[in-house]
Design an enzyme around this catalytic site. Structure first.
Site, PDB file in Angstrom:
ATOM      1  N   HIS A  85       0.870  -1.186   0.000  1.00 50.34           N
ATOM      2  CA  HIS A  85       0.000   0.000   0.000  1.00 50.34           C
ATOM      3  C   HIS A  85       0.910   1.240   0.000  1.00 50.34           C
ATOM      4  O   HIS A  85       2.022   1.188   0.539  1.00 50.34           O
ATOM      5  CB  HIS A  85      -0.839  -0.052   1.283  1.00 50.34           C
ATOM      6  CG  HIS A  85      -1.951   0.929   1.375  1.00 50.34           C
ATOM      7  ND1 HIS A  85      -1.745   2.227   1.767  1.00 50.34           N
ATOM      8  CD2 HIS A  85      -3.281   0.807   1.156  1.00 50.34           C
ATOM      9  CE1 HIS A  85      -2.921   2.858   1.795  1.00 50.34           C
ATOM     10  NE2 HIS A  85      -3.861   2.018   1.424  1.00 50.34           N
ATOM     11  N   ASP A 143       3.100  -4.707   7.998  1.00 48.45           N
ATOM     12  CA  ASP A 143       1.898  -3.891   7.859  1.00 48.45           C
ATOM     13  C   ASP A 143       0.702  -4.833   8.021  1.00 48.45           C
ATOM     14  O   ASP A 143       0.380  -5.607   7.110  1.00 48.45           O
ATOM     15  CB  ASP A 143       1.914  -3.221   6.478  1.00 48.45           C
ATOM     16  CG  ASP A 143       0.583  -2.563   6.128  1.00 48.45           C
ATOM     17  OD1 ASP A 143      -0.381  -2.702   6.907  1.00 48.45           O
ATOM     18  OD2 ASP A 143       0.518  -1.912   5.073  1.00 48.45           O
ATOM     19  N   GLN A 155      -4.479  -5.180   6.781  1.00 47.58           N
ATOM     20  CA  GLN A 155      -5.450  -6.182   6.325  1.00 47.58           C
ATOM     21  C   GLN A 155      -5.315  -7.473   7.128  1.00 47.58           C
ATOM     22  O   GLN A 155      -6.307  -8.144   7.408  1.00 47.58           O
ATOM     23  CB  GLN A 155      -5.250  -6.491   4.831  1.00 47.58           C
ATOM     24  CG  GLN A 155      -5.481  -5.312   3.902  1.00 47.58           C
ATOM     25  CD  GLN A 155      -6.909  -4.783   3.953  1.00 47.58           C
ATOM     26  OE1 GLN A 155      -7.858  -5.509   4.226  1.00 47.58           O
ATOM     27  NE2 GLN A 155      -7.060  -3.498   3.728  1.00 47.58           N
ATOM     28  N   LYS A 165     -10.265  -1.263  10.592  1.00 43.56           N
ATOM     29  CA  LYS A 165     -10.370  -2.410   9.684  1.00 43.56           C
ATOM     30  C   LYS A 165     -10.686  -3.701  10.438  1.00 43.56           C
ATOM     31  O   LYS A 165     -10.776  -4.762   9.863  1.00 43.56           O
ATOM     32  CB  LYS A 165      -9.083  -2.554   8.873  1.00 43.56           C
ATOM     33  CG  LYS A 165      -8.897  -1.371   7.889  1.00 43.56           C
ATOM     34  CD  LYS A 165      -7.748  -1.604   6.973  1.00 43.56           C
ATOM     35  CE  LYS A 165      -7.258  -0.343   6.301  1.00 43.56           C
ATOM     36  NZ  LYS A 165      -8.054   0.032   5.131  1.00 43.56           N
ATOM     37  N   CYS A 222      -4.771   2.447  -3.715  1.00 41.48           N
ATOM     38  CA  CYS A 222      -3.523   2.953  -3.112  1.00 41.48           C
ATOM     39  C   CYS A 222      -2.366   1.992  -3.359  1.00 41.48           C
ATOM     40  O   CYS A 222      -1.491   1.826  -2.482  1.00 41.48           O
ATOM     41  CB  CYS A 222      -3.679   3.216  -1.615  1.00 41.48           C
ATOM     42  SG  CYS A 222      -4.857   4.497  -1.247  1.00 41.48           S
TER      43      CYS A 222
END
Ligand code: PLP
Length: 406
Positions: free
Chosen positions: A123, A200, A203, A226, A364
């Site tokens: 991202h 990261d 998600q 999220k 993104c």
């Protein structure tokens, strides 16, 4: 599992609403999830009963707010299986967490000509912060490619290390391809070169059971919104030794020990990285979301998503001209697709009028789109409250859109 999903759904008031006069089928969960009643109640209750600033007050409300805020930190610590609660830094979200680490590395780690390793499916928020932080050191970003299924090419990855490599910054799950990366193996390889890893988890936090100690990752970032929590609250987990080493990110109240015009000393962890009034209600909402997940059982929620993703994949494959981007063996609840030569925005706009909410565009991830050679995709992403009934509606909406577009 369909009955379970329908039961989960009842906890989410927003899902009862209509859009364009049609029942809403919300498939934009990779962008943000809806919030269960337990989270709405926790935030509402905080503002009705407790609202006060934390850490600096002697009065009862301030102490209650401080206790609730620090309790939320402990809930996050347990959720991620971190060794210490002071390794949990509250941020605005993943983006701010990555920027915090990037700025710290820019000031105290990177030397001229250093390198970091990212994957091609990152991202923008795991690319641009490194470019900003490393610009004056001419930091080079080396990129792990993906194979035709959208999985990180581990052979190429292993070949990217050299004596200039200072960090691996990689996603736990791609928000476009859905690929879940083999994080443990990625970290093992990086550590064999004495290179730390930032994961990261924007998600991954919803679709993977995450144990930062078992993974042995040095930094882990995620956004509350999220995983059923409010917007504006997120987390940076960092190993104590790294957080001690990095300089403060922002200056202000709470992050100091003593301030003088000549010299200022900084507070201990985690406060060194939390300048100014924090998002207390957000942290309490995040705690409520994580508790909601744990009370139901994250494994069960993940299974409900996985099963629905498999069902929707089969459904979508019936459509002539539909191509799914990302068929990794381990996949998050994300299906990116293109429909013949139709522009993703046209497809998304048409099915929105039928009550189907999907995201369209580059998500993104422009470098990934460049490699795939497409301007964007339509992305349907699922949460445990989505149902087969809704995916059936998406399929017929897409059939109608296809007819309309010719
Ligand atoms: N990383 C990934 C993989 C994402 O999908 C997102 C958001 O979509 C982010 C980072 C940024 O998250 P936020 O905007 O909540 O900071």
């Amino acid at each position: 599992m369909e009955a379970f999903r329908k039961q989960v759904r009842e906890a989410f008031p927003l899902l009862q609403r209509q859009v364009h006069g049609k029942p809403l089928a919300y498939f934009d969960n990779a962008a943000t999830t809806q919030k269960p009643q337990a989270v709405l109640d926790a935030v509402d209750n905080y503002y009705r009963q407790t609202n006060s600033n934390v850490h600096r007050g002697v009065h009862a409300l301030s102490q209650e707010a401080t206790e609730a805020y620090e309790q939320a930190r402990k809930t996050v610590q347990n959720f991620l299986h971190a060794a210490h609660s002071h390794e949990i830094i509250f941020t605005r979200g993943t983006t701010e967490a990555v920027n915090l680490v990037a700025q710290g590395f820019g000031k105290s780690v990177f030397q001229e000509g250093d390198e970091i390793i990212c994957s091609v499916m990152e991202h923008h928020s795991n690319i641009v912060p490194w470019q900003l932080a490393g610009a004056d050191k001419k930091l080079r970003i080396r990129v792990i490619p993906v194979n035709e299924r959208g999985e990180a090419d581990m052979e190429s990855y292993a070949s990217l290390f050299n004596e200039k490599t200072k960090l691996v910054a990689i996603t736990q799950a791609s928000n476009v391809l859905g690929s879940i990366t083999p994080l443990k193996e990625i970290i093992r390889i990086a550590h064999s070169h004495s290179v730390p890893v930032l994961a990261d988890g924007a998600q991954g936090v919803k679709c993977c059971l995450t144990d930062v100690q078992e993974l042995d990752c040095d930094f882990y970032c995620f956004s509350g919104h999220k995983i059923y929590a409010p917007m504006g609250i997120g987390v940076l987990y960092g190993k104590e030794k790294w957080l001690e080493k990095l300089p403060p990110y922002q200056g202000g109240g709470d992050m100091i020990q003593h301030v003088g015009f000549d010299k200022t000393t900084f507070n201990s962890l985690p406060f060194k990285f939390e300048a100014g009034t924090p998002n207390v209600a957000g942290a309490i909402g995040l705690q409520a979301a994580l508790q909601w997940v744990e009370n139901i059982g994250q494994e069960k929620l993940i299974r409900a998503e996985e099963e629905l993703t498999a069902y929707a994949t089969k459904q979508l494959q019936q459509l002539p001209g539909l191509r799914i981007w990302g068929t990794s063996a381990r996949k998050a609840a994300v299906i990116s697709f293109t429909l013949g030569h139709h522009h993703p925005t046209d497809v998304g706009t048409l099915i929105d009028f039928m009550g189907i909410a999907v995201r369209t565009g580059h998500h993104c991830c422009q470098p990934l789109m460049d490699v795939l050679g497409i301007p964007g995709t339509v992305r349907a992403s699922f949460a445990a409250y989505n149902t087969q009934e809704e995916t059936d509606r998406m399929l017929s909406a897409l059939q109608t859109a296809q007819q309309m577009l010719g």
